[in-house]
Design a protein around this motif. Structure first.
Motif, PDB file in Angstrom:
ATOM      1  N   GLU A  24      11.242  12.212   3.757  1.00 49.91           N
ATOM      2  CA  GLU A  24      10.382  11.078   3.400  1.00 49.91           C
ATOM      3  C   GLU A  24       9.006  11.258   4.030  1.00 49.91           C
ATOM      4  O   GLU A  24       8.823  12.066   4.937  1.00 49.91           O
ATOM      5  N   LEU A  26       5.008   9.086   4.868  1.00 43.29           N
ATOM      6  CA  LEU A  26       4.401   7.810   5.220  1.00 43.29           C
ATOM      7  C   LEU A  26       2.968   7.759   4.694  1.00 43.29           C
ATOM      8  O   LEU A  26       2.215   8.726   4.839  1.00 43.29           O
ATOM      9  N   SER A  42       6.684  10.795   8.538  1.00 43.88           N
ATOM     10  CA  SER A  42       7.111   9.466   8.977  1.00 43.88           C
ATOM     11  C   SER A  42       7.495   9.484  10.450  1.00 43.88           C
ATOM     12  O   SER A  42       7.556   8.448  11.088  1.00 43.88           O
ATOM     13  N   ARG A 108      10.461  10.411  -0.824  1.00 41.76           N
ATOM     14  CA  ARG A 108      10.472   8.962  -0.702  1.00 41.76           C
ATOM     15  C   ARG A 108       9.321   8.588   0.233  1.00 41.76           C
ATOM     16  O   ARG A 108       9.084   9.267   1.233  1.00 41.76           O
ATOM     17  N   THR A 109       8.607   7.521  -0.118  1.00 46.40           N
ATOM     18  CA  THR A 109       7.406   7.189   0.636  1.00 46.40           C
ATOM     19  C   THR A 109       7.450   5.759   1.157  1.00 46.40           C
ATOM     20  O   THR A 109       7.756   4.829   0.424  1.00 46.40           O
ATOM     21  N   GLU A 110       7.135   5.647   2.415  1.00 49.87           N
ATOM     22  CA  GLU A 110       7.045   4.334   3.061  1.00 49.87           C
ATOM     23  C   GLU A 110       5.556   4.034   3.245  1.00 49.87           C
ATOM     24  O   GLU A 110       4.764   4.945   3.461  1.00 49.87           O
ATOM     25  N   PHE A 112       2.849   1.950   5.501  1.00 51.19           N
ATOM     26  CA  PHE A 112       2.617   1.170   6.714  1.00 51.19           C
ATOM     27  C   PHE A 112       1.373   0.322   6.517  1.00 51.19           C
ATOM     28  O   PHE A 112       0.342   0.807   6.036  1.00 51.19           O
TER      29      PHE A 112
END
Ligand SMILES: [Zn+2]
Length: 117
Positions: A24, A26, A42, A108-110, A112
């Motif tokens: 993943e 960020l 991340s 997959r990307t989060e 912030f």
């Protein structure tokens, strides 16, 4: 653990580190990240967990506001390679786009909410 290597576009700044499989990434919407648009790791790495190779004085640093975060980039090709984080000084996030063998668009990307800080 897997060995990762990466570099800026021209190769004057390169790095390597070991970490479990990167699955993943960020993104952040703060004033600088939203302009860079880079996908970052991340996780953070301590300075002693990263091997950095820099040709001559190729590594430049941009700071603003509190000056705590250190945004590093190659002074020749302009590419952001990694930065010392605001949230955990002494630790770094890496530009996933600089890392060999990873497709940043497949992760997959989060996001912030750095704009809220
Ligand atoms: Zn470069």
């Amino acid at each position: 653990m897997r060995a990762y290597t990466g570099s800026c576009h021209c190769g004057a700044v390169s790095f390597s580190f070991k970490h479990k499989e990167i699955s993943e990434g960020l993104r952040c919407n703060c004033s600088i990240c939203i302009r860079k648009g880079a996908l970052m790791t991340s996780f953070v790495l301590a300075a002693n967990e990263i091997t950095i190779n820099v040709q001559n004085d190729s590594l430049a640093t941009y700071e603003f506001s509190s000056g705590i975060a250190k945004h590093h980039f190659c002074r020749h090709c302009g590419i952001y390679t990694f930065h010392q984080t605001l949230r955990k000084p002494g630790h770094y996030r890496m530009n996933i786009g600089c890392i060999e063998g990873i497709d940043p668009f497949s992760l997959r990307t989060e996001v912030f909410d750095g704009a809220a800080l």
